[in-house]
Design an enzyme around this catalytic site. Structure first.
Site, PDB file in Angstrom:
ATOM      1  N   GLU A  78       0.888  -1.171   0.000  1.00  0.00           N
ATOM      2  CA  GLU A  78       0.000   0.000   0.000  1.00  0.00           C
ATOM      3  C   GLU A  78       0.919   1.211   0.000  1.00  0.00           C
ATOM      4  O   GLU A  78       1.490   1.566   1.032  1.00  0.00           O
ATOM      5  CB  GLU A  78      -0.891   0.023   1.257  1.00  0.00           C
ATOM      6  N   CYS A  87      -2.214   8.681   2.838  1.00  0.00           N
ATOM      7  CA  CYS A  87      -1.987   8.377   1.419  1.00  0.00           C
ATOM      8  C   CYS A  87      -3.262   8.589   0.599  1.00  0.00           C
ATOM      9  O   CYS A  87      -3.187   8.715  -0.621  1.00  0.00           O
ATOM     10  CB  CYS A  87      -1.423   6.983   1.244  1.00  0.00           C
TER      11      CYS A  87
END
Ligand code: ADP
Length: 511
Positions: free
Chosen positions: A281, A315
């Site tokens: 990720e 993010c």
């Protein structure tokens, strides 16, 4: 056992905590650990080395934790491997019950965990409580999913054979996590791994090991057998060697990493040696598009949540606001007003502050450089634009930039700070083209009230997750993950389990 550990507070840490907290009449977290957790024991590094954990609010030390090296990591891998021999044979119901115990303890200790997160990560305590709730939702979710990791009975093409698929845990997993969500990034991985029957060696970020250790204490109290859940703490200098060992040890079956694209690519390469399972990720560069038909007020509320949660250090944060020309001025004016009204810099412990510091000086300098680069290339600063040194060294003023173009770093790279960048566009095609003009593809957001446009744009965005008239999309029920250089695999949802199981095909012949 955990109760005994709770008494072993690092006294230096307590002094520091009380110094900070007494002024604001907030009680101490009642448990903070100064040892790592390996094979069911609280241990120091074999070298005896430690490193300091700093409070990003004022840079003061909160205490020390072991600075472990390769030897310690090897011991943790071996413990996890030994534990796996039994753990893989536990029933789904047994694993589900242990996860449920852990979840109940995480709920019970919600406020304590939130204080630890605020102290080491800097986010306002209200946001930390939100993270704890988000974090334990994965443990709850995977306690339920544990009992639904079913196989399949296939329709055999011939009468003499029966065919079934079963799912089995992959083995020891190495979980390397970042500092921005110090609890949730661990539980999102470990919840799924443990539910599937894997054991874990967690390497938390050097900025935020205290939350990880608190999670281990509660996992121990929940009753997980020794060696099933291990935490190896180390500083930034030791991280590459520990990461390499996790990727290359023949006893580790898979890696799950959340962090920078740069480190993710390195781990991917290292895992290729042993053809390891890997989940990544990585960074995003989320577009946040507001079309002419949008409800601008709602878009501004979504923009505030998406951009300024955790001081922009997520993010999935909106990285580029793309605003259609008819509503551009209106959106910018309303966003400016909201930023002025709602963003209050300060210590996360105080209830009045809504925006904490950046995690460390490196991050603050990075944000500073990104804004300087934009200004130098012609961006207009409507708000902020510099460090907020009057509040603290790591604080950055909430910043709003317009006149942004594709030559600027803020257009291309993840900002990871409280800087909103607004770009004007004319047509839907142009917006989609700008949105997709990046190597990253994690989250994307858009606001529109045109149903045909909603379907078109949702399909065209090259991202793994889309918020439609919504700025907050994360949830244990949903599949989190990206496309392009934003990563591989999905976390959360029932797909999150897939990262931690092998499918085995059984063919019964001569029937
Ligand atoms: P950031 O720059 O935001 O700290 P990183 O990707 O560098 O993001 O860090 C995320 C996690 O990766 C942290 O736990 C960090 O210690 C770890 N890490 C950093 N470098 C390496 C490396 N070379 N190998 C393995 N892990 C690493």
């Amino acid at each position: 056992m955990a109760l005994i550990r709770r008494l072993q507070l690092n006294t230096g840490t307590v002094k520091q905590f009380s110094g900070i907290l007494q002024q604001r009449e907030v009680h101490l977290p009642s448990f903070v650990y100064d040892k790592a957790y390996v094979d069911g024991k609280w241990v120091a590094a074999t070298s005896g080395m430690t490193f300091k954990v700093l409070n990003p609010y004022d840079g003061k030390s909160l205490g020390v934790v072991p600075n472990m090296g390769e030897e310690d990591c090897k011991a943790a891998i071996e413990a996890a491997h030994a534990a796996f021999q039994e753990w893989q044979n536990t029933t789904a119901k047994e694993r589900s019950m242990l996860l449920r115990n852990w979840y109940n303890l995480l709920v019970k200790n919600e406020n304590e965990l939130a204080k630890i997160i605020t102290l080491e990560a800097g986010k306002p305590v209200k946001e930390s409580v939100g993270e704890v709730q988000y974090g334990h939702s994965f443990v709850e979710w995977f306690s339920e999913e544990a009992r639904r990791i079913n196989g399949e009975v296939l329709c055999s093409p011939v009468k003499s054979k029966e065919m079934i698929l079963i799912k089995q845990p992959i083995g020891v997993t190495g979980l390397i996590t970042p500092w921005n969500f110090p609890m949730a990034m661990i539980t999102r991985k470990a919840g799924a791994a443990l539910a599937a029957g894997c054991t874990c060696v967690v390497k938390p970020a050097e900025d935020t090991p205290l939350t990880a250790l608190a999670l281990a204490a509660l996992a121990e109290e929940a009753g997980f057998p020794k060696g099933v859940f291990n935490i190896v703490t180390c500083d930034r200098d030791n991280a590459p060697a520990i990461g390499k060992m996790l990727c290359e040890s023949p006893l580790v079956a898979g890696i799950s990493f959340t962090g920078s694209t740069e480190v993710g690519k390195l781990l991917y390469k290292q895992c290729s040696q042993g053809v390891k399972r890997i989940g990544l990720e990585l960074g995003g560069n989320a577009p946040f598009i507001v079309f002419n038909t949008a409800d601008v007020d709602k878009a501004v509320v979504g923009a505030m949540a998406s951009k300024f949660r955790n001081c922009g250090q997520a993010c999935v944060s909106a990285n580029r606001f793309l605003i259609q020309e008819e509503v551009f001025d209106k959106f910018v004016a309303k966003l400016t007003e909201k930023m002025q009204q709602e963003l209050v810099l300060g210590s996360g412990i105080t209830s009045t502050s809504t925006l904490g510091p950046l995690i460390n000086i490196t991050q603050t300098m990075k944000v500073n450089k990104i804004v300087e680069d934009a200004v130098q290339k012609g961006a207009k600063v409507l708000l902020g634009g510099k460090q907020a040194v009057n509040v603290g060294e790591r604080f950055y003023e909430p910043t709003l930039l317009t006149n942004v173009n594709d030559s600027m770093t803020c257009y291309k790279e993840e900002i990871f700070g409280p800087v909103a960048v607004c770009i004007k566009f004319k047509s839907e095609e142009e917006a989609v083209s700008i949105a997709n003009d990046t190597k990253r593809g994690l989250a994307g957001y858009f606001y529109s009230n045109d149903i045909t446009q909603i379907f078109r744009v949702a399909k065209k965005l090259s991202v793994g997750m889309v918020g439609i008239n919504e700025g907050m999309i994360s949830s244990a029920e949903a599949a989190f993950g990206g496309v392009k250089e934003s990563g591989i695999g999905r976390e959360g949802s029932h797909h999150g389990i897939d990262e931690y199981v092998y499918i085995k095909y059984l063919c019964f012949g001569n029937l």
